[in-house]
Design a protein around this motif. Structure first.
Motif, PDB file in Angstrom:
ATOM      1  N   TRP A  88      28.334 -32.144  -6.499  1.00 18.33           N
ATOM      2  CA  TRP A  88      27.541 -30.985  -6.108  1.00 18.33           C
ATOM      3  C   TRP A  88      27.586 -30.768  -4.595  1.00 18.33           C
ATOM      4  O   TRP A  88      27.498 -31.712  -3.827  1.00 18.33           O
TER       5      TRP A  88
ATOM      6  N   THR B   4      22.062 -33.621  -9.315  1.00 14.47           N
ATOM      7  CA  THR B   4      22.685 -34.888  -9.706  1.00 14.47           C
ATOM      8  C   THR B   4      21.838 -35.584 -10.773  1.00 14.47           C
ATOM      9  O   THR B   4      22.381 -36.209 -11.693  1.00 14.47           O
ATOM     10  N   SER B   5      20.524 -35.438 -10.689  1.00 12.70           N
ATOM     11  CA  SER B   5      19.672 -36.043 -11.721  1.00 12.70           C
ATOM     12  C   SER B   5      19.828 -35.305 -13.059  1.00 12.70           C
ATOM     13  O   SER B   5      19.692 -35.906 -14.121  1.00 12.70           O
TER      14      SER B   5
ATOM     15  N   GLU C 188      20.660 -30.962  -4.051  1.00 11.55           N
ATOM     16  CA  GLU C 188      21.816 -31.684  -4.604  1.00 11.55           C
ATOM     17  C   GLU C 188      21.355 -32.884  -5.429  1.00 11.55           C
ATOM     18  O   GLU C 188      21.893 -33.153  -6.510  1.00 11.55           O
ATOM     19  N   GLU C 189      20.329 -33.598  -4.926  1.00  8.51           N
ATOM     20  CA  GLU C 189      19.788 -34.738  -5.669  1.00  8.51           C
ATOM     21  C   GLU C 189      19.208 -34.294  -7.010  1.00  8.51           C
ATOM     22  O   GLU C 189      19.381 -34.976  -8.021  1.00  8.51           O
TER      23      GLU C 189
ATOM     24  N   ASP D 129      34.582 -30.320  -5.285  1.00  7.50           N
ATOM     25  CA  ASP D 129      33.139 -30.100  -5.297  1.00  7.50           C
ATOM     26  C   ASP D 129      32.807 -28.873  -6.131  1.00  7.50           C
ATOM     27  O   ASP D 129      33.668 -28.067  -6.451  1.00  7.50           O
TER      28      ASP D 129
ATOM     29  N   PRO E 285      24.756 -35.961 -13.689  1.00  7.34           N
ATOM     30  CA  PRO E 285      25.386 -36.893 -12.752  1.00  7.34           C
ATOM     31  C   PRO E 285      26.916 -36.759 -12.777  1.00  7.34           C
ATOM     32  O   PRO E 285      27.478 -36.088 -13.644  1.00  7.34           O
ATOM     33  N   ASN E 286      27.557 -37.407 -11.857  1.00  2.30           N
ATOM     34  CA  ASN E 286      29.027 -37.446 -11.779  1.00  2.30           C
ATOM     35  C   ASN E 286      29.666 -36.084 -11.522  1.00  2.30           C
ATOM     36  O   ASN E 286      30.825 -35.864 -11.858  1.00  2.30           O
TER      37      ASN E 286
END
Length: 191
Positions: free
Chosen positions: A90, A82-83, A78-79, A58, A86-87
């Protein structure tokens, strides 16, 4: 021997790390840092002359905000990350609430929390300042991490429970299978 300037240079020269730092900075979190393995693994990979980055379980982004300790806020952050990238695994934690989960006394800041991580080699953090300069915090110093010595932080030598947590982490992490030059210690005098 590697010093703090060398560590900062390693990170500045690593575009992947800089992109991650810029993404985290874009959240404008109070007292934020990316810590633990993100920094430690870069140092150890370099000292072991590894040609490829060791995968990280992580990317630990921490911040300190006692005004909103709702865990859902962390998931939304975190979202957002990720946006942006990505990948990436987090993991965002508000250290103003983590003492409750860890059954510890309250932390006064993110750096205070970092100083109470289980290992001195994990008690590291980096972030970007307003001019995107890399800032390093190492409340237990960098001696152990650059000398490949794994030791508990002073905080983890105080009680039998914490010593047990440290020992269990060492068995579970098995860092020596990845970084063969490491020396793992179970006694540590001071930070």
């Amino acid at each position: 021997m590697m010093n703090e300037e060398n560590i900062i240079s390693l990170i500045k020269e690593d575009q992947w790390m800089m992109n991650i730092l810029k993404a985290a900075k874009s959240l404008n979190l109070p007292d934020w840092w990316i810590c633990a393995g993100f920094v430690r693994s870069k140092i150890w990979d370099t000292l072991h002359h590894l040609s490829e980055r060791t995968p990280l379980p992580d990317i630990d982004v921490i911040y300190f905000d006692p005004t909103n300790m709702d865990e859902l806020v962390e998931k939304k952050l975190e979202e957002k990350l990720t946006s942006l990238i990505p990948n990436i695994p987090w993991s965002i934690k508000n250290e103003a609430r983590m003492h409750i989960k860890s059954n510890m006394p309250p932390y006064s800041s993110s750096v205070d929390a970092i100083s109470k991580f289980p290992e001195t080699v994990t008690a590291l953090g980096v972030k970007l300042d307003e001019k995107n300069n890399v800032i390093l915090t190492a409340p237990c110093g960098i001696h152990d991490v650059v000398h490949l010595k794994v030791k508990p932080t002073p905080f983890f030598t105080v009680t039998e429970e914490r010593v047990k947590i440290y020992k269990e982490r060492m068995e579970k992490k098995d860092w020596q299978s990845t970084w063969s030059k490491l020396k793992v210690f179970h006694i540590h005098n001071s930070c």
